[in-house]
Motif scaffolding. Sequence first.
Motif, PDB file in Angstrom:
ATOM      1  N   PHE A  21       0.820  -1.203   0.000  1.00 38.66           N
ATOM      2  CA  PHE A  21       0.000   0.000   0.000  1.00 38.66           C
ATOM      3  C   PHE A  21       0.858   1.258   0.000  1.00 38.66           C
ATOM      4  CE2 PHE A  21      -2.822   3.243   1.852  1.00 38.66           C
ATOM      5  CZ  PHE A  21      -3.802   3.220   0.880  1.00 38.66           C
ATOM      6  N   ARG A  22       2.004   1.208   0.675  1.00 40.38           N
ATOM      7  CA  ARG A  22       2.905   2.362   0.684  1.00 40.38           C
ATOM      8  C   ARG A  22       3.371   2.697  -0.737  1.00 40.38           C
ATOM      9  NH1 ARG A  22       8.040   1.553   3.917  1.00 40.38           N
ATOM     10  NH2 ARG A  22       6.520   1.172   5.552  1.00 40.38           N
ATOM     11  N   LEU A  23       3.628   1.684  -1.541  1.00 39.32           N
ATOM     12  CA  LEU A  23       4.004   1.922  -2.936  1.00 39.32           C
ATOM     13  C   LEU A  23       2.877   2.643  -3.675  1.00 39.32           C
ATOM     14  CD1 LEU A  23       5.780  -1.455  -3.741  1.00 39.32           C
ATOM     15  CD2 LEU A  23       6.835   0.819  -3.789  1.00 39.32           C
ATOM     16  N   TYR A  24       1.651   2.221  -3.415  1.00 43.58           N
ATOM     17  CA  TYR A  24       0.499   2.887  -4.032  1.00 43.58           C
ATOM     18  C   TYR A  24       0.415   4.347  -3.582  1.00 43.58           C
ATOM     19  CZ  TYR A  24      -4.282   4.204  -5.089  1.00 43.58           C
ATOM     20  OH  TYR A  24      -5.380   4.881  -5.536  1.00 43.58           O
ATOM     21  N   GLN A  25       0.568   4.563  -2.276  1.00 45.18           N
ATOM     22  CA  GLN A  25       0.521   5.933  -1.753  1.00 45.18           C
ATOM     23  C   GLN A  25       1.607   6.801  -2.382  1.00 45.18           C
ATOM     24  OE1 GLN A  25       0.748   4.721   2.453  1.00 45.18           O
ATOM     25  NE2 GLN A  25      -0.956   6.167   2.771  1.00 45.18           N
ATOM     26  N   MET A  26       2.795   6.259  -2.468  1.00 47.98           N
ATOM     27  CA  MET A  26       3.904   7.039  -3.026  1.00 47.98           C
ATOM     28  C   MET A  26       3.643   7.386  -4.484  1.00 47.98           C
ATOM     29  SD  MET A  26       7.124   5.170  -1.234  1.00 47.98           S
ATOM     30  CE  MET A  26       8.231   5.959  -2.357  1.00 47.98           C
ATOM     31  N   GLU A  27       3.190   6.429  -5.254  1.00 43.98           N
ATOM     32  CA  GLU A  27       2.911   6.687  -6.663  1.00 43.98           C
ATOM     33  C   GLU A  27       1.825   7.750  -6.798  1.00 43.98           C
ATOM     34  OE1 GLU A  27       2.885   6.866 -10.675  1.00 43.98           O
ATOM     35  OE2 GLU A  27       4.419   6.055  -9.359  1.00 43.98           O
ATOM     36  N   THR A  28       0.798   7.656  -5.990  1.00 45.26           N
ATOM     37  CA  THR A  28      -0.293   8.623  -6.035  1.00 45.26           C
ATOM     38  C   THR A  28       0.187  10.017  -5.639  1.00 45.26           C
ATOM     39  OG1 THR A  28      -1.879   6.852  -5.570  1.00 45.26           O
ATOM     40  CG2 THR A  28      -2.610   9.113  -5.143  1.00 45.26           C
ATOM     41  N   LYS A  29       0.978  10.107  -4.586  1.00 51.26           N
ATOM     42  CA  LYS A  29       1.472  11.411  -4.133  1.00 51.26           C
ATOM     43  C   LYS A  29       2.455  12.020  -5.133  1.00 51.26           C
ATOM     44  CE  LYS A  29       0.850  10.855   0.815  1.00 51.26           C
ATOM     45  NZ  LYS A  29       1.473  11.037   2.122  1.00 51.26           N
ATOM     46  N   LEU A  30       3.357  11.210  -5.657  1.00 52.28           N
ATOM     47  CA  LEU A  30       4.329  11.734  -6.620  1.00 52.28           C
ATOM     48  C   LEU A  30       3.623  12.256  -7.873  1.00 52.28           C
ATOM     49  CD1 LEU A  30       7.146   9.077  -6.218  1.00 52.28           C
ATOM     50  CD2 LEU A  30       7.269  11.492  -5.571  1.00 52.28           C
ATOM     51  N   LYS A  31       2.611  11.538  -8.332  1.00 50.91           N
ATOM     52  CA  LYS A  31       1.859  11.988  -9.503  1.00 50.91           C
ATOM     53  C   LYS A  31       1.127  13.301  -9.197  1.00 50.91           C
ATOM     54  CE  LYS A  31      -1.528  10.644 -12.929  1.00 50.91           C
ATOM     55  NZ  LYS A  31      -2.364   9.584 -13.446  1.00 50.91           N
ATOM     56  N   ALA A  32       0.531  13.392  -8.015  1.00 55.73           N
ATOM     57  CA  ALA A  32      -0.193  14.611  -7.629  1.00 55.73           C
ATOM     58  C   ALA A  32       0.753  15.806  -7.549  1.00 55.73           C
ATOM     59  CB  ALA A  32      -0.917  14.408  -6.302  1.00 55.73           C
ATOM     60  N   LEU A  33       1.940  15.607  -7.012  1.00 56.11           N
ATOM     61  CA  LEU A  33       2.919  16.692  -6.927  1.00 56.11           C
ATOM     62  C   LEU A  33       3.315  17.189  -8.313  1.00 56.11           C
ATOM     63  CD1 LEU A  33       5.238  15.434  -4.047  1.00 56.11           C
ATOM     64  CD2 LEU A  33       3.781  17.478  -4.029  1.00 56.11           C
ATOM     65  N   PHE A  34       3.561  16.252  -9.214  1.00 60.46           N
ATOM     66  CA  PHE A  34       3.926  16.634 -10.568  1.00 60.46           C
ATOM     67  C   PHE A  34       2.785  17.394 -11.239  1.00 60.46           C
ATOM     68  CE2 PHE A  34       3.560  15.616 -15.105  1.00 60.46           C
ATOM     69  CZ  PHE A  34       4.606  16.399 -15.566  1.00 60.46           C
ATOM     70  N   ARG A  35       1.593  16.838 -11.161  1.00 61.23           N
ATOM     71  CA  ARG A  35       0.449  17.490 -11.811  1.00 61.23           C
ATOM     72  C   ARG A  35       0.211  18.891 -11.258  1.00 61.23           C
ATOM     73  NH1 ARG A  35      -4.705  14.049 -13.871  1.00 61.23           N
ATOM     74  NH2 ARG A  35      -3.726  13.627 -15.863  1.00 61.23           N
ATOM     75  N   ALA A  36       0.339  19.036  -9.962  1.00 62.99           N
ATOM     76  CA  ALA A  36       0.143  20.360  -9.356  1.00 62.99           C
ATOM     77  C   ALA A  36       1.148  21.347  -9.925  1.00 62.99           C
ATOM     78  CB  ALA A  36       0.266  20.278  -7.840  1.00 62.99           C
ATOM     79  N   GLY A  37       2.368  20.886 -10.149  1.00 64.65           N
ATOM     80  CA  GLY A  37       3.405  21.771 -10.690  1.00 64.65           C
ATOM     81  C   GLY A  37       3.108  22.240 -12.091  1.00 64.65           C
ATOM     82  N   TRP A  38       2.762  21.332 -12.987  1.00 61.50           N
ATOM     83  CA  TRP A  38       2.599  21.770 -14.369  1.00 61.50           C
ATOM     84  C   TRP A  38       1.224  22.349 -14.662  1.00 61.50           C
ATOM     85  CZ3 TRP A  38      -1.058  19.400 -17.324  1.00 61.50           C
ATOM     86  CH2 TRP A  38      -1.356  18.064 -17.094  1.00 61.50           C
ATOM     87  N   THR A  39       0.203  22.016 -13.896  1.00 59.75           N
ATOM     88  CA  THR A  39      -1.117  22.582 -14.190  1.00 59.75           C
ATOM     89  C   THR A  39      -1.231  24.048 -13.778  1.00 59.75           C
ATOM     90  OG1 THR A  39      -2.049  21.715 -12.130  1.00 59.75           O
ATOM     91  CG2 THR A  39      -2.349  20.388 -14.120  1.00 59.75           C
ATOM     92  N   ARG A  40      -0.363  24.495 -12.875  1.00 60.63           N
ATOM     93  CA  ARG A  40      -0.382  25.915 -12.480  1.00 60.63           C
ATOM     94  C   ARG A  40      -0.188  26.842 -13.670  1.00 60.63           C
ATOM     95  NH1 ARG A  40       3.560  25.656  -7.504  1.00 60.63           N
ATOM     96  NH2 ARG A  40       4.524  24.432  -9.107  1.00 60.63           N
ATOM     97  N   GLY A  41       0.603  26.453 -14.628  1.00 61.20           N
ATOM     98  CA  GLY A  41       0.926  27.325 -15.754  1.00 61.20           C
ATOM     99  C   GLY A  41      -0.057  27.264 -16.906  1.00 61.20           C
ATOM    100  N   ILE A  42      -1.097  26.464 -16.802  1.00 58.11           N
ATOM    101  CA  ILE A  42      -2.046  26.329 -17.902  1.00 58.11           C
ATOM    102  C   ILE A  42      -3.255  27.214 -17.636  1.00 58.11           C
ATOM    103  CG2 ILE A  42      -3.511  24.744 -19.207  1.00 58.11           C
ATOM    104  CD1 ILE A  42      -1.587  22.489 -18.346  1.00 58.11           C
ATOM    105  N   PRO A  43      -3.490  28.193 -18.513  1.00 55.13           N
ATOM    106  CA  PRO A  43      -4.633  29.081 -18.293  1.00 55.13           C
ATOM    107  C   PRO A  43      -5.952  28.393 -18.638  1.00 55.13           C
ATOM    108  CG  PRO A  43      -3.607  29.592 -20.382  1.00 55.13           C
ATOM    109  CD  PRO A  43      -2.750  28.531 -19.718  1.00 55.13           C
ATOM    110  N   LEU A  44      -7.028  28.960 -18.153  1.00 53.12           N
ATOM    111  CA  LEU A  44      -8.348  28.489 -18.538  1.00 53.12           C
ATOM    112  C   LEU A  44      -8.636  28.971 -19.955  1.00 53.12           C
ATOM    113  CD1 LEU A  44     -10.330  29.209 -15.254  1.00 53.12           C
ATOM    114  CD2 LEU A  44      -9.401  27.023 -16.041  1.00 53.12           C
ATOM    115  N   ALA A  45      -9.459  28.231 -20.681  1.00 49.83           N
ATOM    116  CA  ALA A  45      -9.855  28.645 -22.027  1.00 49.83           C
ATOM    117  C   ALA A  45     -10.600  29.972 -21.936  1.00 49.83           C
ATOM    118  CB  ALA A  45     -10.739  27.575 -22.656  1.00 49.83           C
ATOM    119  N   VAL A  46     -10.446  30.779 -22.972  1.00 53.15           N
ATOM    120  CA  VAL A  46     -11.001  32.132 -22.978  1.00 53.15           C
ATOM    121  C   VAL A  46     -11.829  32.329 -24.248  1.00 53.15           C
ATOM    122  CG1 VAL A  46     -10.390  34.592 -23.006  1.00 53.15           C
ATOM    123  CG2 VAL A  46      -8.980  32.981 -21.731  1.00 53.15           C
ATOM    124  N   THR A  47     -13.008  32.927 -24.093  1.00 52.41           N
ATOM    125  CA  THR A  47     -13.803  33.264 -25.273  1.00 52.41           C
ATOM    126  C   THR A  47     -13.249  34.542 -25.890  1.00 52.41           C
ATOM    127  OG1 THR A  47     -15.380  34.667 -24.080  1.00 52.41           O
ATOM    128  CG2 THR A  47     -15.891  32.294 -24.185  1.00 52.41           C
TER     129      THR A  47
END
Length: 185
Positions: A134-160
């Motif tokens: 389960f620790r392996l699962y937790q680590m994989e989940t947390k590492l993925k969340a950290l990465f996603r949080a980093g790169w999604t900050r720079g993506i703007p919302l779509a604009v009309t």
Amino acid sequence: MRLFSVSLAVALVATLSAIAPTPAAAQNPLDQFEVTFQTREAQRRATISSTMAFSEEEAATFWPIYDQYRLTAKSHQLRRFRLIQYFSENVVGMDTATAQEIMDRAMAIDTEQLAAKEQFFADLAPHFTGARYFRLYQMETKLKALFRAGWTRGIPLAVTEEELEKLQMGMEAEKQNSNFAPPTT
């Protein structure tokens, strides 16, 4: 519209740079992606190694399974990176068909990533049990969340187109107001 694409590209590079500083050799976005991915993978391996403290037998079992999983993850991340580039070209005034295409492609990547993660843990199940599994699962989940949080900050919302016009008018009005100095008495 081109201004938004350039802004998004700059934001992506800045986000990637914040996640993992890269050498000057990484000039184009794909080079930047590769360097960032490799740096991040080294950090992931170090985190997993220190947290799991594998025995020699566990390490001999885990790392080949992990390496195959991360190779698949890299292909998913590269597809997502290219999808973000496509989005950046269409961020302003996106039509419904393009919005649906981007969402469908993003969800397909998500589905494939989940299937790969499920397979990874199915492959690990015979070798790790209980809390360590389960620790392996937790680590994989947390590492993925950290990465996603980093790169999604720079993506703007779509604009009309209308929102862009209002934004530009507001910026122009603010610029004019900042140039106005009331008389002093």
